[in-house]
Design a protein around this motif. Sequence first.
Motif: not given
Length: 434
Positions: A385-414
């Motif tokens: 099922l769909l759920s929302f999660r707030h994250i903290e972004i460390g940096w942005r680069q070439d279409g990707i962002v680094a997440v410093t908080a809010g996600l853990a290994p194994g999370d399935e991002v849509i």
Amino acid sequence: MKRSRILRLLPPLAVGLGIAAWLIAGSEPPVRVDGGVRSVTARTQIVEPRQVSPMLRGYGTVRPARSWQSVAEVAGAVTYRHPDLETGKIIPAGTRVLTIDPTRHEFALRQAEADLATLAAELNQLSVEAGNTDRILAIERERLDLAETDLERIRALVGRGAAPQSRLDEQERATLQLRRTVQELANTLDLLPVRQARLKAQIARAEAALDRAKRDLASTHIETPFAVRIGKVHVELHQFVTAGGALITADGIDRAEVTAQIPIEAFPRLVGAVTDGIDLETTDQEAVFARVDARLRLVSDQGQVWQGRVIRIENALDPQARSVPVVIGIEAPYEGAHPPMRLPLVPNMYVEVVLSGPPGPPEITVPANAVHDGDTVYLRDDQGLLSFRHIEIGWRQDGIVAVTAGLAPGDEVILDDIVPALPGLRVVPAKTTP
């Protein structure tokens, strides 16, 4: 009249009502549908920490690392011009491209050589005179000693009355004459060092004039100090040029430079990756930045790529763009040129600079388009099922962002944008990327 019209309408109306009643009575009742969960199909990604090399992009204009502006050091008419001395031509290092009439400077050189030879002869003559004077002085001193002895003897004879006074006077005059001669010779020897110093100073001046004449003569030949591409030629054959007049403007072809404006907010990450705690004040910065891979691409043709290296960082930020000016050097920018398939890296080309450093520690990253409203990602939970999660972004680069908080290994991002995005909506993975 009205009653008859009404009576005529009653039979058709009765027939219509009868047919409607028959259709309703013979039809089946509506099927009852149970309400369920709505589902959508979307791409997803299982997030895992991974190493990402810092990569920065900037833009700049190509310029030559070295330029040559030839200026006439002597005046005269141009007597020779190289046949390839034209705008755009490439001329090797050490090639004589112009000659200014050397006749006047050859005359000056011969005159300076003659003046120097004359002064050298005078100095040699003075040395010979010093030797001769010294020998004559020795002889005159011996004569003076004899005269002094005769004077004492005659003075004794006159004192005893054995010789006349006139003889004593004559001997005294002869002795005084010898004393004067000896003194004059001694004075001459004392003045010889002064005369020698004056001649040596004149010789030094003549040598300077000779060197100047040689330099002026050499300045009549204009040679390329390094391999150049001619920009502009300011003189023609047989044209008279004055000292200080512009002759040739050219650019070196051995190396080119680009000052790329790098965003200041992303630059510290690249510096941290290559320095790794090294103190830049006590370390060779060029050696440190050798760990940075620098590539250049022509903005108008991304297939044209050149390899460069970071050679320095300029001392001030750009006051308007608030960016870091990084100077990239490109060796042999004309090597391998084969227009139009492969262009040389010529001045004023507008290029994109891509800087990348060694990979940093593993971090959780997601595509930038998976982030909504600046700090929210859509997740597919364990029930799909769909759920929302707030994250903290460390940096942005070439279409990707680094997440410093809010996600853990194994999370399935849509990864796709779901409209409308309602919590509890069932999500069917279209494609799962590692």
